[in-house]
Write a protein that holds these residues in place. Structure first.
Motif, PDB file in Angstrom:
ATOM      1  N   TYR A 149       0.833  -1.208   0.000  1.00 32.37           N
ATOM      2  CA  TYR A 149       0.000   0.000   0.000  1.00 32.37           C
ATOM      3  C   TYR A 149       0.867   1.257   0.000  1.00 32.37           C
ATOM      4  O   TYR A 149       0.610   2.196  -0.740  1.00 32.37           O
ATOM      5  CB  TYR A 149      -0.942  -0.005   1.207  1.00 32.37           C
ATOM      6  N   TYR A 160     -10.279   1.551   1.624  1.00 33.38           N
ATOM      7  CA  TYR A 160      -9.613   0.532   0.811  1.00 33.38           C
ATOM      8  C   TYR A 160     -10.548  -0.063  -0.235  1.00 33.38           C
ATOM      9  O   TYR A 160     -10.239  -1.080  -0.832  1.00 33.38           O
ATOM     10  CB  TYR A 160      -9.069  -0.586   1.701  1.00 33.38           C
ATOM     11  N   ASP A 184      -3.879  -3.461  -4.217  1.00 34.45           N
ATOM     12  CA  ASP A 184      -2.554  -4.050  -4.064  1.00 34.45           C
ATOM     13  C   ASP A 184      -2.512  -5.570  -3.974  1.00 34.45           C
ATOM     14  O   ASP A 184      -1.542  -6.162  -4.425  1.00 34.45           O
ATOM     15  CB  ASP A 184      -1.768  -3.404  -2.912  1.00 34.45           C
TER      16      ASP A 184
END
Length: 134
Positions: free
Chosen positions: A31, A110, A86
């Motif tokens: 990240y 996220y 990711d």
């Protein structure tokens, strides 16, 4: 001949704790695109504890290969949950198993990718606790 086994576990079990820490270390690195800083993984564990990976809110499975700890998979049963960019391996796995990317449900921190997969009738009527041998 190699043998793979999976078994449900509690996130506080030693093997589970090892793999959850390794996972969060990897996510911090991906990240932020840099090595983790001292205390950063501990902060991430505190911010996003895994105590919900137990019924009725979730499930945590450990995988062993020839008796050696090899990986884990966690599932959280929550409305409005997503997969971020990711962990590309997870997104590839979802696509390989019939999940399709759909428009986002919200703008969570996220929430970069959303997937769904239609399940056969009756699948969602089961009790998630049946997957755990207490």
């Amino acid at each position: 001949m190699t043998t793979w086994t999976t078994s449900p576990t509690h996130p506080d079990e030693p093997e589970a704790a090892i793999l959850l820490r390794e996972y969060l270390t990897e996510m911090v690195r991906r990240y932020h695109r840099r090595p983790e800083r001292p205390g950063e993984v501990d902060a991430a564990l505190a911010e996003s504890p895994s105590d919900d990976l137990t019924p009725p809110t979730g499930l945590l499975l450990l995988a062993h290969h020839d008796g050696e700890l090899a990986g884990c998979a966690g599932l959280r049963w929550r409305l409005g949950w997503a997969t971020r960019s990711d962990p590309v391996e997870a997104r590839t796995l979802y696509a390989r198993h019939g999940y399709v990317e759909i428009p986002a449900y919200n703008n969570g921190r996220y929430a970069e990718h959303w997937f769904e997969k239609a399940l056969p009738a009756g699948v969602d009527d089961t009790d998630p606790a049946r997957y755990i041998n207490n």
